[in-house]
Design a protein around this motif. Structure first.
Motif, PDB file in Angstrom:
ATOM      1  N   PRO A  58       0.836  -1.203   0.000  1.00 14.72           N
ATOM      2  CA  PRO A  58       0.000   0.000   0.000  1.00 14.72           C
ATOM      3  C   PRO A  58       0.872   1.255   0.000  1.00 14.72           C
ATOM      4  O   PRO A  58       1.875   1.340   0.697  1.00 14.72           O
ATOM      5  N   LEU A  59       0.494   2.223  -0.820  1.00 15.47           N
ATOM      6  CA  LEU A  59       1.220   3.487  -0.879  1.00 15.47           C
ATOM      7  C   LEU A  59       0.460   4.595  -0.149  1.00 15.47           C
ATOM      8  O   LEU A  59       0.868   5.746  -0.165  1.00 15.47           O
ATOM      9  N   SER A  60      -0.621   4.188   0.481  1.00 11.45           N
ATOM     10  CA  SER A  60      -1.439   5.139   1.232  1.00 11.45           C
ATOM     11  C   SER A  60      -1.868   4.480   2.532  1.00 11.45           C
ATOM     12  O   SER A  60      -2.076   3.265   2.593  1.00 11.45           O
ATOM     13  N   SER A  61      -2.026   5.245   3.561  1.00 11.62           N
ATOM     14  CA  SER A  61      -2.469   4.686   4.846  1.00 11.62           C
ATOM     15  C   SER A  61      -3.947   4.300   4.806  1.00 11.62           C
ATOM     16  O   SER A  61      -4.418   3.581   5.680  1.00 11.62           O
ATOM     17  N   ASN A  62      -4.671   4.731   3.802  1.00 13.73           N
ATOM     18  CA  ASN A  62      -6.088   4.387   3.668  1.00 13.73           C
ATOM     19  C   ASN A  62      -6.300   2.956   3.192  1.00 13.73           C
ATOM     20  O   ASN A  62      -7.398   2.428   3.320  1.00 13.73           O
ATOM     21  N   VAL A  63      -5.291   2.315   2.638  1.00 15.74           N
ATOM     22  CA  VAL A  63      -5.424   0.970   2.070  1.00 15.74           C
ATOM     23  C   VAL A  63      -5.296  -0.056   3.192  1.00 15.74           C
ATOM     24  O   VAL A  63      -4.244  -0.190   3.812  1.00 15.74           O
ATOM     25  N   THR A  64      -6.390  -0.770   3.437  1.00 11.93           N
ATOM     26  CA  THR A  64      -6.407  -1.816   4.472  1.00 11.93           C
ATOM     27  C   THR A  64      -6.868  -3.154   3.925  1.00 11.93           C
ATOM     28  O   THR A  64      -6.915  -4.137   4.659  1.00 11.93           O
ATOM     29  N   VAL A  66      -7.105  -6.740   1.754  1.00 14.13           N
ATOM     30  CA  VAL A  66      -6.162  -7.839   1.581  1.00 14.13           C
ATOM     31  C   VAL A  66      -6.091  -8.312   0.133  1.00 14.13           C
ATOM     32  O   VAL A  66      -5.164  -9.024  -0.231  1.00 14.13           O
ATOM     33  N   SER A  67      -7.059  -7.965  -0.688  1.00 12.58           N
ATOM     34  CA  SER A  67      -7.000  -8.328  -2.100  1.00 12.58           C
ATOM     35  C   SER A  67      -6.621  -7.098  -2.913  1.00 12.58           C
ATOM     36  O   SER A  67      -6.910  -5.960  -2.542  1.00 12.58           O
ATOM     37  N   LEU A  68      -5.977  -7.331  -4.037  1.00 11.48           N
ATOM     38  CA  LEU A  68      -5.496  -6.235  -4.869  1.00 11.48           C
ATOM     39  C   LEU A  68      -6.645  -5.399  -5.416  1.00 11.48           C
ATOM     40  O   LEU A  68      -6.575  -4.167  -5.429  1.00 11.48           O
ATOM     41  N   ALA A  69      -7.709  -6.036  -5.848  1.00  9.68           N
ATOM     42  CA  ALA A  69      -8.840  -5.288  -6.415  1.00  9.68           C
ATOM     43  C   ALA A  69      -9.445  -4.343  -5.380  1.00  9.68           C
ATOM     44  O   ALA A  69      -9.723  -3.173  -5.667  1.00  9.68           O
ATOM     45  N   ALA A  70      -9.635  -4.844  -4.175  1.00 10.94           N
ATOM     46  CA  ALA A  70     -10.208  -4.001  -3.120  1.00 10.94           C
ATOM     47  C   ALA A  70      -9.220  -2.907  -2.702  1.00 10.94           C
ATOM     48  O   ALA A  70      -9.622  -1.779  -2.424  1.00 10.94           O
ATOM     49  N   ALA A  71      -7.934  -3.232  -2.697  1.00 10.08           N
ATOM     50  CA  ALA A  71      -6.924  -2.249  -2.307  1.00 10.08           C
ATOM     51  C   ALA A  71      -6.845  -1.118  -3.328  1.00 10.08           C
ATOM     52  O   ALA A  71      -6.674   0.040  -2.959  1.00 10.08           O
ATOM     53  N   ARG A  72      -6.990  -1.439  -4.598  1.00 15.95           N
ATOM     54  CA  ARG A  72      -6.964  -0.396  -5.626  1.00 15.95           C
ATOM     55  C   ARG A  72      -8.146   0.564  -5.483  1.00 15.95           C
ATOM     56  O   ARG A  72      -8.027   1.735  -5.819  1.00 15.95           O
ATOM     57  N   GLU A  73      -9.241   0.065  -5.001  1.00 14.43           N
ATOM     58  CA  GLU A  73     -10.398   0.932  -4.775  1.00 14.43           C
ATOM     59  C   GLU A  73     -10.159   1.879  -3.596  1.00 14.43           C
ATOM     60  O   GLU A  73     -10.692   2.981  -3.567  1.00 14.43           O
ATOM     61  N   GLN A  74      -9.351   1.449  -2.653  1.00 19.52           N
ATOM     62  CA  GLN A  74      -9.095   2.264  -1.463  1.00 19.52           C
ATOM     63  C   GLN A  74      -8.003   3.305  -1.679  1.00 19.52           C
ATOM     64  O   GLN A  74      -7.961   4.300  -0.961  1.00 19.52           O
ATOM     65  N   GLY A  75      -7.100   3.072  -2.619  1.00 14.97           N
ATOM     66  CA  GLY A  75      -6.034   4.039  -2.841  1.00 14.97           C
ATOM     67  C   GLY A  75      -4.921   3.464  -3.690  1.00 14.97           C
ATOM     68  O   GLY A  75      -5.053   2.395  -4.286  1.00 14.97           O
ATOM     69  N   ALA A  76      -3.810   4.168  -3.712  1.00 17.07           N
ATOM     70  CA  ALA A  76      -2.674   3.773  -4.543  1.00 17.07           C
ATOM     71  C   ALA A  76      -1.949   2.576  -3.933  1.00 17.07           C
ATOM     72  O   ALA A  76      -1.739   2.513  -2.720  1.00 17.07           O
ATOM     73  N   VAL A  77      -1.599   1.633  -4.789  1.00 19.61           N
ATOM     74  CA  VAL A  77      -0.861   0.447  -4.357  1.00 19.61           C
ATOM     75  C   VAL A  77       0.265   0.168  -5.342  1.00 19.61           C
ATOM     76  O   VAL A  77       0.177   0.512  -6.519  1.00 19.61           O
ATOM     77  N   PHE A  78       1.314  -0.456  -4.850  1.00 17.57           N
ATOM     78  CA  PHE A  78       2.430  -0.920  -5.666  1.00 17.57           C
ATOM     79  C   PHE A  78       2.195  -2.401  -5.893  1.00 17.57           C
ATOM     80  O   PHE A  78       2.492  -3.231  -5.042  1.00 17.57           O
ATOM     81  N   ALA A  79       1.625  -2.776  -7.057  1.00 19.51           N
ATOM     82  CA  ALA A  79       1.174  -4.147  -7.329  1.00 19.51           C
ATOM     83  C   ALA A  79       2.300  -4.969  -7.949  1.00 19.51           C
ATOM     84  O   ALA A  79       2.272  -5.297  -9.132  1.00 19.51           O
ATOM     85  N   TYR A  80       3.276  -5.351  -7.148  1.00 15.24           N
ATOM     86  CA  TYR A  80       4.400  -6.102  -7.678  1.00 15.24           C
ATOM     87  C   TYR A  80       4.034  -7.533  -8.036  1.00 15.24           C
ATOM     88  O   TYR A  80       4.680  -8.157  -8.879  1.00 15.24           O
ATOM     89  N   GLY A  81       2.998  -8.081  -7.439  1.00 21.50           N
ATOM     90  CA  GLY A  81       2.559  -9.436  -7.785  1.00 21.50           C
ATOM     91  C   GLY A  81       2.011  -9.501  -9.202  1.00 21.50           C
ATOM     92  O   GLY A  81       2.299 -10.435  -9.952  1.00 21.50           O
ATOM     93  N   SER A  82       1.236  -8.512  -9.590  1.00 25.34           N
ATOM     94  CA  SER A  82       0.726  -8.452 -10.966  1.00 25.34           C
ATOM     95  C   SER A  82       1.871  -8.299 -11.949  1.00 25.34           C
ATOM     96  O   SER A  82       1.880  -8.916 -13.016  1.00 25.34           O
ATOM     97  N   PHE A  83       2.832  -7.467 -11.589  1.00 26.13           N
ATOM     98  CA  PHE A  83       3.997  -7.275 -12.451  1.00 26.13           C
ATOM     99  C   PHE A  83       4.756  -8.588 -12.617  1.00 26.13           C
ATOM    100  O   PHE A  83       5.148  -8.959 -13.727  1.00 26.13           O
ATOM    101  N   LEU A  84       4.951  -9.315 -11.532  1.00 26.73           N
ATOM    102  CA  LEU A  84       5.652 -10.589 -11.599  1.00 26.73           C
ATOM    103  C   LEU A  84       4.905 -11.578 -12.490  1.00 26.73           C
ATOM    104  O   LEU A  84       5.514 -12.303 -13.281  1.00 26.73           O
TER     105      LEU A  84
END
Length: 142
Positions: A58-64, A66-84
């Motif tokens: 998570p790149l924001s304290s608002n992101v809580t 556990v899934s990437l889709a839900a985290a993207r809705e909450q704020g900015a994330v560094f999705a290294y798993g998708s990149f991998l």
């Protein structure tokens, strides 16, 4: 100008390129399925049962979430798993294309060798020359 465009479109190279792009897009779907449905679950099982696609920072304290889709809705994330997952997808695709090109090159080399051998071999003599050679050989034998 319209005639030039018609000539351009009618060339074989443009049509070959169009077919290649369409087949490449369809092939990409197959590779994505292989990676997401076959490779990544095995890799996840080997490394403890986790799923790469949901790995993020998570790149924001608002992101809580556990899934990437839900985290993207909450704020900015560094999705290294998708990149991998995409990198593994690319490596598999590159490997498959390498094997295809290697196979085509092997077939092409084989065909060229056969053509070279056929060109290098002398043509058989005509039937009348063969017959005359046999008569000559029989006369020499007497």
């Amino acid at each position: 100008m319209l005639n030039e465009f018609k000539t351009f479109i009618a060339r074989g190279n443009v049509m070959d390129l169009a077919v290649g792009v369409i087949i490449g897009a369809a092939f990409n779907k197959i590779v994505e399925s292989v990676v997401n449905d076959l490779v990544m679950p095995v890799v996840g099982a080997i490394f403890g049962g986790f799923d790469f696609s949901n790995y993020f920072l998570p790149l924001s304290s608002n992101v809580t979430a556990v899934s990437l889709a839900a985290a993207r809705e909450q704020g900015a994330v560094f999705a290294y798993g998708s990149f991998l997952t995409v990198v593994i997808n690319f490596l598999i695709l590159a490997w498959i294309i390498f094997l295809m090109v290697k196979g085509v090159n092997k077939i092409r080399a084989s065909v060229e060798r056969q053509q070279a051998a056929a060109e290098a071999a002398p043509a058989p003599p005509p039937e009348d020359i063969k017959l005359l050679s046999e008569i000559r050989d029989l006369l020499k034998a007497r």
